[in-house]
Design a protein around this motif. Structure first.
Motif, PDB file in Angstrom:
ATOM      1  N   SER C 142      26.441 -58.699 -28.974  1.00 16.50           N
ATOM      2  CA  SER C 142      25.606 -58.490 -30.249  1.00 16.50           C
ATOM      3  C   SER C 142      26.815 -58.065 -31.331  1.00 16.50           C
ATOM      4  O   SER C 142      26.866 -58.472 -32.502  1.00 16.50           O
ATOM      5  CB  SER C 142      24.548 -57.590 -30.191  1.00 16.50           C
ATOM      6  OG  SER C 142      24.909 -56.610 -29.583  1.00 16.50           O
ATOM      7  N   ASN C 447      28.102 -65.866 -28.574  1.00 17.75           N
ATOM      8  CA  ASN C 447      27.583 -64.574 -28.517  1.00 17.75           C
ATOM      9  C   ASN C 447      26.253 -64.098 -29.241  1.00 17.75           C
ATOM     10  O   ASN C 447      25.513 -63.183 -28.759  1.00 17.75           O
ATOM     11  CB  ASN C 447      28.607 -63.689 -29.359  1.00 17.75           C
ATOM     12  CG  ASN C 447      29.780 -63.516 -28.651  1.00 17.75           C
ATOM     13  OD1 ASN C 447      29.772 -62.921 -27.574  1.00 17.75           O
ATOM     14  ND2 ASN C 447      30.955 -64.063 -29.210  1.00 17.75           N
ATOM     15  N   LEU C 448      25.646 -64.995 -29.965  1.00 11.89           N
ATOM     16  CA  LEU C 448      24.268 -64.770 -30.317  1.00 11.89           C
ATOM     17  C   LEU C 448      23.467 -65.256 -29.395  1.00 11.89           C
ATOM     18  O   LEU C 448      22.521 -64.533 -28.954  1.00 11.89           O
ATOM     19  CB  LEU C 448      24.140 -65.861 -31.803  1.00 11.89           C
ATOM     20  CG  LEU C 448      22.542 -65.960 -32.065  1.00 11.89           C
ATOM     21  CD1 LEU C 448      22.173 -64.624 -32.680  1.00 11.89           C
ATOM     22  CD2 LEU C 448      22.453 -66.903 -33.245  1.00 11.89           C
ATOM     23  N   SER C 451      23.457 -62.588 -26.749  1.00 10.02           N
ATOM     24  CA  SER C 451      22.608 -61.029 -26.987  1.00 10.02           C
ATOM     25  C   SER C 451      21.475 -61.404 -26.867  1.00 10.02           C
ATOM     26  O   SER C 451      20.600 -60.346 -26.580  1.00 10.02           O
ATOM     27  CB  SER C 451      23.335 -60.546 -28.059  1.00 10.02           C
ATOM     28  OG  SER C 451      22.607 -61.320 -29.344  1.00 10.02           O
ATOM     29  N   GLY C 459      18.395 -56.582 -29.931  1.00  7.32           N
ATOM     30  CA  GLY C 459      19.714 -56.235 -29.709  1.00  7.32           C
ATOM     31  C   GLY C 459      20.663 -56.438 -30.891  1.00  7.32           C
ATOM     32  O   GLY C 459      21.584 -55.551 -30.931  1.00  7.32           O
ATOM     33  N   LEU C 460      20.251 -57.136 -31.899  1.00  5.94           N
ATOM     34  CA  LEU C 460      21.244 -57.485 -32.801  1.00  5.94           C
ATOM     35  C   LEU C 460      21.254 -56.471 -33.850  1.00  5.94           C
ATOM     36  O   LEU C 460      21.969 -56.146 -34.677  1.00  5.94           O
ATOM     37  CB  LEU C 460      20.753 -58.975 -33.698  1.00  5.94           C
ATOM     38  CG  LEU C 460      21.347 -60.205 -32.791  1.00  5.94           C
ATOM     39  CD1 LEU C 460      20.650 -61.293 -33.433  1.00  5.94           C
ATOM     40  CD2 LEU C 460      22.720 -60.056 -32.525  1.00  5.94           C
ATOM     41  N   SER C 466      26.749 -53.333 -34.526  1.00  5.77           N
ATOM     42  CA  SER C 466      26.229 -54.529 -35.012  1.00  5.77           C
ATOM     43  C   SER C 466      25.522 -54.526 -36.234  1.00  5.77           C
ATOM     44  O   SER C 466      25.777 -55.263 -37.197  1.00  5.77           O
ATOM     45  CB  SER C 466      25.664 -55.387 -34.064  1.00  5.77           C
ATOM     46  OG  SER C 466      24.633 -54.787 -33.250  1.00  5.77           O
TER      47      SER C 466
END
Lengths: 177, 314, 500
Positions: C142, C447-448, C451, C459-460, C466
């Motif tokens: 994230s 990565n998106l 996560s 999580g983001l 982040s």
């Protein structure tokens, strides 16, 4: 005269004479509404094609959440939106300057396309019959195309360059040429 | 009569040359008589490349000819496999065959195991399951039990790898809720575990050995038949009641149809090279274990592996 | 104190110096030719260094690493062809400077700031490796996604002429980056049944095509006999006092950016160079000059990408996790030598850490000296008649591209992107956002999705790093979109107001 001053400023040490400046101006590519429209429409067509292709991505197994189609679809949709904006600009906006692009010289297209064709042929020949002979011929042909007519240059330069590349890549770096 | 003598000389030279030519044609029987090319499916620097260069330099000593290692990376190795399959089956082009030999046909690649001659397996890098040092889990069964009640994430080096398959299979056979998370290579997958971004990692022995030695990772299990010298005291999954073996194995192959005598020479040379101390010294520090199988044994092994991966990747 | 002395003495051995000499020569050569990367050279050299003792071996490999980083800038500046992704941003101002007849100045400034960048990053490596490595571990999927989003905002600033065209170029780059296998499921995307496309487009082939070949084709299109390009004819070598003063600020800002990016695993010299250039531009008084041959621009891009060297060495040595592809090869060699990278290395073998630092710093200084002395010779090469230059550039781009994969398909990709590049260039669509998209696209998507797999959407935004980075990105987008509008309004007001 502000434009003149700016040019002199940004070029640092070079001092251009007024004649040279005039020459520079003549070489600049001219803005063209038709060209802008072609660019924008092509971009739009390509991005719509990309949207369709994204929908057709074959999935081996169902992925929960964001599947492999998602990201390409998002991107190609944004591209389509941006191209649509460009089409609008091209149709209704003012024609924009083409920046620092120079206009095409006489015989320029011919020179570029021939160089490209030679390169494509060279890649094909290299794959078929190996590195050395095609490279020597290719370099000599390029030099001829670019205007060299002295036979010493046409023979020696390709030989030396080919040998140098062979030594560096094949012998030293073990690249299977 | 100058021209006459010249003519005679030319004939003599031509005759000599033709004799030499026939002689060399006969000499071809004695394989090998020229340099051998060894194709690696990965870029220079990785485990495949390291193993290939090590076995090639040992085979060089045995066969008495140069072996040139060529890296042809791309498309999960299939670029290299296809290249080797297209070369003449004379034994002068061989290559490194990784675990992808059993995988790629199951994920939509145009790949046929019958296009190759199998010369022998030489190595295996067993998969391990590791957790961060501060993780509450100390054994494989603790981890599995926890995963039966809550979702646990397990990083690996990439989709459709032996490491991802290990996590999938562990989940399938135990009913645990394990989410495999593919990364772009083994190192970032291990880093994700070290940083506590995932609950565990399935990776190769080489990638986890450093962190294990430093005490920043706990290795819960090795998916192999025997314990691993780099992980003293860590039990195999089988010893802990989960009979699973996974590894990134590899061997040497060539195009299909290599003549039997040439094949025999190569197989013998590979077997000898794979047992030398120099070869072992080159691979074991990276967590790779020697694992020899003859060409025929390896071919059969790949077939069973492929059937297993077909189940997992379906 | 003993460790310090031992470490430095180990480097001063004559055999070690000899090894460094060999490393400098190999590295400079490798860096200068587009397509041959430091990774390739280090991997090949590691075959020979295996039998040396560790300090000698490290001297060869680390020196190649450093020298290649210098050599890399030369083709970017002189022929607009980045040899590796790390010198993409160098082309933004380096090549325009060369076209303005200031190639010598560009090369010298590039070499000076590269040395500053590497040495600064090595100071950090020597004194703060272990805590920095712990910070690096905080960057999970994230956080990486947030970094990438922040980096994407550069697309606006590098597309100065037409924001719409620049963004379109960026999206084109992001889209072609999806060619190949899906990073999470392994499904084929846009491969059209072509085997070689499964691995995606080779990045180096695309940048050599879009920058080097496209520029060459454009010259073939527009070159006129009577017009003499003053690339080598004119130009000072050394900066003036006021130029030194001018580059202090961009070097400082971009250097800091490079140091930070260097620590983040997965983000290397390419992203650092672009971000450093962008931040220096944002802070500069002469924004309009950037991209047109600004001495500030080249200082910013090169100090930032060079400052990542120490960072990747940090994660490599302190965690055992390779910071870049060169370091991945290095780890393999170190393990054979019995050096176990990891936090304990700094406790158990402090003298080795000193040795590594000393090798890196010394290699930087030697390479800098050679660069400063030899640069005039390099530029003299461009005095050759133009037909020789064109032929040489073409053949070296072709062979260099082949050498990256030993696969003719890669060469074809390069030529195709040369043609695409020249079409885009004539259309006023900039190439640099495309390359930015190619770098960032796979990082953003994978990565998106990672996560989301791990924590779901929470999580983001739920993690401090982040969340901060994403808000910074949003601010950057608003500011950079608003800036031209405000500027235009001001210009109108100024025009309306009477001038005296």
């Amino acid at each position: 005269m502000t434009e003149l001053n700016q040019l002199a400023d940004s070029s640092g040490d070079i001092i251009l004479s007024p004649e040279e400046l005039a020459a520079e101006h003549d070489l600049a590519a001219r803005p063209s509404r038709r060209l802008e429209i072609v660019i924008a429409v092509t971009a739009l067509v390509l991005s719509v094609t990309a949207i369709v292709l994204s929908q057709n991505i074959y999935l081996r197994m169902g992925a929960g959440g964001l599947d492999p189609k998602w990201w390409p679809t998002v991107l190609s949709s944004i591209a389509a939106g941006l191209s649509a904006i460009l089409v609008g600009f091209a149709l209704f906006g003012p024609t924009v300057s083409r920046g620092d692009l120079e206009s095409v010289a006489d015989g320029g297209w011919q020179r570029m396309l021939l160089a490209l064709a030679l390169s494509a042929l060279y890649v094909f020949a290299w794959a078929q019959i190996g590195y050395i002979v095609p490279t020597i011929i290719y370099l000599a042909a390029l030099l001829w195309l670019f205007g060299l007519r002295a036979w010493k240059g046409l023979v020696l330069f390709p030989l030396i360059t080919t040998g140098f590349i062979y030594g560096l890549f094949h012998t030293m770096l073990r690249v299977p040429l | 009569m100058k021209t006459g003598t010249l003519f005679a000389k030319t004939i003599a030279i031509a005759a000599l040359a033709s004799v030499a030519f026939t002689a060399s044609a006969f000499a071809q029987d004695a394989f090998p008589s020229k340099d051998i090319t060894f194709v690696v499916q990965a870029a220079a620097g990785g485990a495949s490349d390291r193993t290939s260069r090590a076995i090639a330099s040992e085979m060089e000593k045995d066969l008495g000819v140069s072996i040139i290692v060529e890296n042809r990376p791309g498309a999960t190795g299939t670029v290299a496999f296809a290249h080797v399959a297209e070369q003449p089956a004379d034994g002068y082009t061989i290559g490194f065959g990784p675990v992808e030999f059993a995988i790629v046909e199951n994920i939509g690649y145009d790949f046929d195991r019958a296009d190759f001659t199998y010369l022998g397996q030489i190595m295996n890098s067993p998969v391990v399951l590791a957790v961060p040092a501060n993780s509450p889990y100390n054994t494989l069964s603790e981890f599995i039990e926890a995963a039966q009640t809550k979702e646990l994430s397990v990083s690996n080096s990439g989709a459709a790898s032996a490491f991802a398959a290990t996590a999938f299979t562990l989940a399938k056979t135990t009913g645990a809720k394990i989410t495999p998370v593919p990364f772009d290579g083994g190192a970032p997958a291990v880093a994700a575990a070290l940083g506590n971004h995932v609950d565990a990692v399935t990776a190769g022995a080489g990638e986890t050995a450093t962190a294990f030695a430093d005490g920043t990772l706990k290795v819960l299990a090795i998916f192999a038949d025997e314990e691993h010298p780099r992980f003293p005291g860590v039990k195999t999954a089988k010893e802990q009641g989960y009979d699973l073996q996974f590894g990134a194995w590899g061997g040497v192959y060539g195009p299909a149809g290599i003549p039997d005598d040439v094949k025999a020479t190569l197989e013998a040379s590979i077997k000898k090279a794979a047992a030398t101390q120099t070869f072992l010294d080159a691979i074991t520090p990276a967590g790779i274990l020697p694992a020899y199988r003859t060409g025929a044994e390896w071919e059969a092994f790949i077939a069973t592996e492929a059937a297993r991966y077909a189940e997992i990747l379906k | 104190m003993n460790a310090l002395l031992d470490g430095i003495l180990a480097v001063l051995e004559p055999t070690v110096m000899l090894c460094m000499g060999a490393g400098v020569i190999i590295g400079m050569l490798v860096g200068m030719f587009p397509g041959i990367t430091a990774t390739m050279a280090v991997a090949l050299a590691s075959g020979f260094t295996m039998t040396l003792d560790p300090v000698q071996g490290l001297a060869v490999l680390l020196t190649i690493y450093v020298a290649a980083n210098f050599g890399d800038r030369i083709p970017s500046i002189l022929i607009n062809t980045p040899g590796t992704p790390a010198s993409i941003a160098t082309t933004f101002d380096g090549y325009p400077m060369a076209k303005n007849g200031r190639a010598g100045l560009a090369l010298i400034v590039s070499a000076l700031v590269s040395a500053i960048g590497i040495i600064a990053s090595m100071v950090l490596f020597a004194f703060a490796s272990v805590p920095l490595a712990q910070l690096a571990l905080k960057f999970g999927p994230s956080e990486m996604f947030a970094v990438v989003i922040l980096a994407m905002t550069i697309m606006i600033s590098i597309s100065s002429k037409s924001i719409a065209k620049g963004l379109l170029a960026g999206v084109i780059g992001l889209t072609i980056a999806t060619i190949g296998r899906d990073p999470i499921t392994g499904d084929a995307r846009f491969t059209f049944g072509i085997r070689d496309l499964n691995g995606g487009l080779d990045f180096i082939a695309v940048i050599i095509g879009l920058f080097g070949i496209a520029e060459l084709f454009d010259q073939l299109l527009t070159h006129r006999q009577f017009k003499i390009k003053p690339i080598s004819a004119l130009g000072r070598w050394w900066p003036t006092k006021s130029e030194y003063k001018q580059i202090v600020k961009p070097t400082g800002i971009a250097g800091l950016v490079g140091l930070v990016v260097g620590i983040i695993p997965g983000a290397g010299g390419d992203i650092a160079g672009l971000l450093g250039w962008d931040r220096a531009k944002a802070a500069s008084k002469n924004k309009a000059e950037y991209g047109k041959g600004s001495i500030e621009g080249i200082a910013a891009s090169d100090v930032a990408s060079s400052a990542t060297l120490g960072g990747s060495l940090t994660t490599t040595m302190a965690l055992g996790i390779p910071g870049d592809s060169v370091m991945a090869v290095m780890i393999g060699s170190m393990i054979v030598w019995g050096i176990q990278p990891g936090p304990s290395l700094f406790v158990n073998q402090p003298s080795l850490v000193v040795t590594i630092t000393a090798i890196m710093v010394l290699a930087t200084l030697i390479t800098l000296a050679i660069n400063l002395v030899r640069m005039p010779m390099m530029v003299k090469l461009l005095d050759m008649p133009v037909h020789y230059i064109w032929a040489t550039v073409l053949v070296f781009c072709l062979v260099g591209t082949y050498a990256t994969t030993n696969n003719m398909f890669t060469v074809i990709v390069m030529l195709v992107f040369g043609v695409i590049g020249v079409i885009l260039k004539r259309s006023g669509i900039p190439a640099s956002p495309i390359v930015l998209g190619l770098i960032l696209g796979p990082l953003a998507e994978s990565n998106l999705r990672r996560s989301l797999l791990i924590d779901g959407p929470a999580g983001l935004v739920g993690k401090p790093i982040s969340a901060t980075l994403i808000s910074l990105a949003l601010i950057a987008i608003v500011v950079s979109l608003a800036a031209p509008i405000i500027a235009r309004r001001r210009a109108k007001q100024a025009a309306a107001a009477p001038t005296n």
